[in-house]
Design a protein around this motif. Structure first.
Motif, PDB file in Angstrom:
ATOM      1  N   VAL A 148      67.916  -8.521  88.951  1.00 32.48           N
ATOM      2  CA  VAL A 148      66.860  -8.854  87.983  1.00 32.48           C
ATOM      3  C   VAL A 148      67.385  -9.434  86.670  1.00 32.48           C
ATOM      4  N   ALA A 149      68.700  -9.329  86.419  1.00 35.91           N
ATOM      5  CA  ALA A 149      69.207  -9.801  85.120  1.00 35.91           C
ATOM      6  C   ALA A 149      70.600 -10.416  85.176  1.00 35.91           C
ATOM      7  N   GLY A 150      71.514  -9.817  85.948  1.00 38.12           N
ATOM      8  CA  GLY A 150      72.853 -10.378  86.057  1.00 38.12           C
ATOM      9  C   GLY A 150      72.811 -11.815  86.568  1.00 38.12           C
ATOM     10  N   LEU A 151      71.890 -12.061  87.498  1.00 37.08           N
ATOM     11  CA  LEU A 151      71.710 -13.418  88.036  1.00 37.08           C
ATOM     12  C   LEU A 151      71.289 -14.406  86.956  1.00 37.08           C
ATOM     13  N   VAL A 152      70.532 -13.908  85.966  1.00 38.76           N
ATOM     14  CA  VAL A 152      70.143 -14.775  84.843  1.00 38.76           C
ATOM     15  C   VAL A 152      71.397 -15.244  84.111  1.00 38.76           C
ATOM     16  N   PHE A 176      76.399  -9.738  80.661  1.00 36.59           N
ATOM     17  CA  PHE A 176      75.485 -10.256  79.641  1.00 36.59           C
ATOM     18  C   PHE A 176      74.034  -9.963  80.049  1.00 36.59           C
ATOM     19  N   GLY A 177      73.671 -10.348  81.266  1.00 33.91           N
ATOM     20  CA  GLY A 177      72.311 -10.074  81.744  1.00 33.91           C
ATOM     21  C   GLY A 177      72.046  -8.590  81.907  1.00 33.91           C
ATOM     22  N   ARG A 178      73.030  -7.893  82.449  1.00 33.08           N
ATOM     23  CA  ARG A 178      72.885  -6.455  82.711  1.00 33.08           C
ATOM     24  C   ARG A 178      72.702  -5.666  81.408  1.00 33.08           C
ATOM     25  N   GLY A 179      73.426  -6.068  80.375  1.00 34.83           N
ATOM     26  CA  GLY A 179      73.303  -5.387  79.080  1.00 34.83           C
ATOM     27  C   GLY A 179      71.906  -5.516  78.511  1.00 34.83           C
ATOM     28  N   PHE A 210      72.306   4.939  77.582  1.00 31.22           N
ATOM     29  CA  PHE A 210      72.803   4.325  76.338  1.00 31.22           C
ATOM     30  C   PHE A 210      74.266   3.888  76.507  1.00 31.22           C
ATOM     31  N   MET A 211      75.076   4.747  77.138  1.00 31.30           N
ATOM     32  CA  MET A 211      76.488   4.412  77.357  1.00 31.30           C
ATOM     33  C   MET A 211      76.612   3.200  78.281  1.00 31.30           C
ATOM     34  N   TYR A 212      75.792   3.156  79.319  1.00 33.30           N
ATOM     35  CA  TYR A 212      75.794   2.032  80.273  1.00 33.30           C
ATOM     36  C   TYR A 212      75.428   0.737  79.547  1.00 33.30           C
ATOM     37  N   ALA A 213      74.393   0.814  78.708  1.00 27.27           N
ATOM     38  CA  ALA A 213      73.955  -0.365  77.946  1.00 27.27           C
ATOM     39  C   ALA A 213      75.056  -0.825  76.987  1.00 27.27           C
ATOM     40  N   ARG A 214      75.644   0.129  76.264  1.00 28.07           N
ATOM     41  CA  ARG A 214      76.689  -0.228  75.289  1.00 28.07           C
ATOM     42  C   ARG A 214      77.911  -0.844  75.974  1.00 28.07           C
ATOM     43  N   ARG A 215      78.270  -0.293  77.137  1.00 29.43           N
ATOM     44  CA  ARG A 215      79.432  -0.817  77.876  1.00 29.43           C
ATOM     45  C   ARG A 215      79.193  -2.278  78.291  1.00 29.43           C
ATOM     46  N   ASN A 216      78.003  -2.557  78.817  1.00 29.98           N
ATOM     47  CA  ASN A 216      77.696  -3.920  79.258  1.00 29.98           C
ATOM     48  C   ASN A 216      77.523  -4.879  78.085  1.00 29.98           C
ATOM     49  N   LEU A 217      76.954  -4.400  76.992  1.00 27.41           N
ATOM     50  CA  LEU A 217      76.834  -5.262  75.808  1.00 27.41           C
ATOM     51  C   LEU A 217      78.210  -5.554  75.212  1.00 27.41           C
ATOM     52  N   LEU A 219      80.907  -5.983  77.005  1.00 30.64           N
ATOM     53  CA  LEU A 219      81.408  -7.067  77.856  1.00 30.64           C
ATOM     54  C   LEU A 219      80.711  -8.385  77.511  1.00 30.64           C
ATOM     55  N   ALA A 220      79.420  -8.289  77.166  1.00 28.92           N
ATOM     56  CA  ALA A 220      78.672  -9.489  76.754  1.00 28.92           C
ATOM     57  C   ALA A 220      79.273 -10.093  75.488  1.00 28.92           C
ATOM     58  N   ASP A 221      79.759  -9.241  74.593  1.00 28.13           N
ATOM     59  CA  ASP A 221      80.429  -9.745  73.381  1.00 28.13           C
ATOM     60  C   ASP A 221      81.680 -10.551  73.755  1.00 28.13           C
ATOM     61  N   PHE A 222      82.415 -10.093  74.793  1.00 27.82           N
ATOM     62  CA  PHE A 222      83.590 -10.844  75.270  1.00 27.82           C
ATOM     63  C   PHE A 222      83.170 -12.172  75.899  1.00 27.82           C
ATOM     64  N   TYR A 223      82.024 -12.178  76.575  1.00 23.24           N
ATOM     65  CA  TYR A 223      81.491 -13.398  77.205  1.00 23.24           C
ATOM     66  C   TYR A 223      81.364 -14.528  76.180  1.00 23.24           C
ATOM     67  N   LEU A 224      80.977 -14.165  74.966  1.00 23.40           N
ATOM     68  CA  LEU A 224      80.784 -15.162  73.908  1.00 23.40           C
ATOM     69  C   LEU A 224      82.077 -15.873  73.524  1.00 23.40           C
ATOM     70  N   GLU A 225      83.210 -15.211  73.751  1.00 24.26           N
ATOM     71  CA  GLU A 225      84.493 -15.771  73.302  1.00 24.26           C
ATOM     72  C   GLU A 225      84.887 -17.049  74.051  1.00 24.26           C
ATOM     73  N   ASP A 226      84.291 -17.264  75.256  1.00 24.18           N
ATOM     74  CA  ASP A 226      84.603 -18.472  76.028  1.00 24.18           C
ATOM     75  C   ASP A 226      83.777 -19.680  75.588  1.00 24.18           C
ATOM     76  N   ILE A 227      82.831 -19.471  74.675  1.00 26.18           N
ATOM     77  CA  ILE A 227      81.883 -20.538  74.322  1.00 26.18           C
ATOM     78  C   ILE A 227      82.187 -21.066  72.924  1.00 26.18           C
ATOM     79  N   LYS A 228      82.323 -22.380  72.828  1.00 29.57           N
ATOM     80  CA  LYS A 228      82.635 -22.992  71.522  1.00 29.57           C
ATOM     81  C   LYS A 228      81.404 -22.955  70.614  1.00 29.57           C
ATOM     82  N   PRO A 229      81.597 -23.015  69.280  1.00 31.09           N
ATOM     83  CA  PRO A 229      80.468 -23.005  68.346  1.00 31.09           C
ATOM     84  C   PRO A 229      79.482 -24.144  68.642  1.00 31.09           C
ATOM     85  N   GLY A 230      78.194 -23.845  68.475  1.00 33.90           N
ATOM     86  CA  GLY A 230      77.159 -24.845  68.747  1.00 33.90           C
ATOM     87  C   GLY A 230      75.910 -24.177  69.302  1.00 33.90           C
ATOM     88  N   PRO A 231      74.976 -24.958  69.826  1.00 36.97           N
ATOM     89  CA  PRO A 231      73.685 -24.415  70.257  1.00 36.97           C
ATOM     90  C   PRO A 231      73.774 -23.408  71.407  1.00 36.97           C
TER      91      PRO A 231
END
Length: 273
Positions: A148-152, A176-179, A210-217, A219-231
């Motif tokens: 329902v979300a990871g696929l997004v 990212f989706g799971r978080g 809450f722990m599950y959500a925080r753990r996935n979020l 990882l989502a913060d790390f996901y952002l590191e691969d993306i250059k600044p912009g839209p």
């Protein structure tokens, strides 16, 4: 041309009516990318409305979602889809009945990716509806939140690659989706229990989710590191920042973030150089 403009405008209005979280970041995307992400969101929202529908029987949800999944594996045929919806026409919301419009909105060079991801999601939702969303352990929770979300997250990564050759880590995209989904589960906990659905694994307390959500979020913060600044980076940052803010609000005993807090977070992300 005016038909395409009208469809785009209509889709943005539907987006505004159906998503508080995603309307804001999508509205900041440039032309082309905005149509692709809007199309993807509305296609997935269309099937999500079937999964969540309070008046559809479980068998009907399963059969409808399974049939949609099969249809989307072939070149899109709106007549067949409308025939599928016909017995449920009076029950289904506009966002679902206009599925064909959302496919038409999508740029042709990415539409196959969006159809395939929506097909996979519909099949996963169909199977979980038949199981009555009985989540027994964390493995079940991971599987459900993937569909329902990871696929997004995976589908958005496909769109980033298509639009700007941005390469992201698939596992982090899923997180990212799971978080975001686990924050929704926490936010809607009371409402879900009232309708007889429990997305918490057996024996889990609020703190476990809450722990599950925080753990996935995290990882989502790390996901952002691969993306250059912009839209694209701004797009991803906004829902993650809102999810972190919602978790903080829930921890403080609030039902959700205030509108002022949402506005403050969005402006901070968008204006950060």
């Amino acid at each position: 041309m005016s038909e395409a403009i009208n469809l785009h405008r209509s889709a943005i209005n539907m987006l505004m009516a159906t998503s508080r979280t995603f309307f804001i970041p999508i509205s900041h995307l440039p032309s082309g990318l905005q149509e692709a992400v809007t199309s993807a969101y509305l296609c997935m929202r269309a099937i999500d409305e079937i999964e969540d529908h309070p008046q559809l029987r479980l068998e009907s949800k399963h059969n409808l979602l399974h049939s949609i999944s099969s249809l989307l594996k072939k070149p899109f045929n709106n007549k067949k889809l409308m025939a599928l919806f016909l017995p449920y026409h009076s029950l289904l919301p506009e966002v679902t009945l206009r599925f064909g419009d959302w496919i038409n909105l999508c740029p042709p060079t990415i539409v196959e990716n969006i159809s395939n991801a929506t097909s996979t999601m519909a099949k996963g939702m169909a199977d979980w509806a038949l199981k009555e969303w009985r989540i027994q352990n964390e493995e079940d929770l991971n599987e459900y939140t993937f569909y329902v979300a990871g696929l997004v997250g995976v589908m958005l990564s496909d769109i980033w690659k298509w639009y700007d050759a941005v390469e992201t880590d698939k596992e982090l995209a899923i997180a990212f989706g799971r978080g975001l989904q686990s924050v929704n589960i926490l936010r809607n906990r009371t409402e879900d229990l009232e309708r007889g659905v429990d997305f918490f694994p057996d024996g889990w307390e609020l703190e476990d989710m809450f722990m599950y959500a925080r753990r996935n979020l995290g990882l989502a913060d790390f996901y952002l590191e691969d993306i250059k600044p912009g839209p694209i980076l701004n797009f991803c940052k906004i829902p993650i920042a809102l999810a972190h803010g919602t978790l903080d609000a829930l921890t403080e005993g609030k039902e959700k973030m205030s509108r002022a807090a949402v506005t403050e977070i969005v402006s901070r992300v968008v204006n950060r150089k």
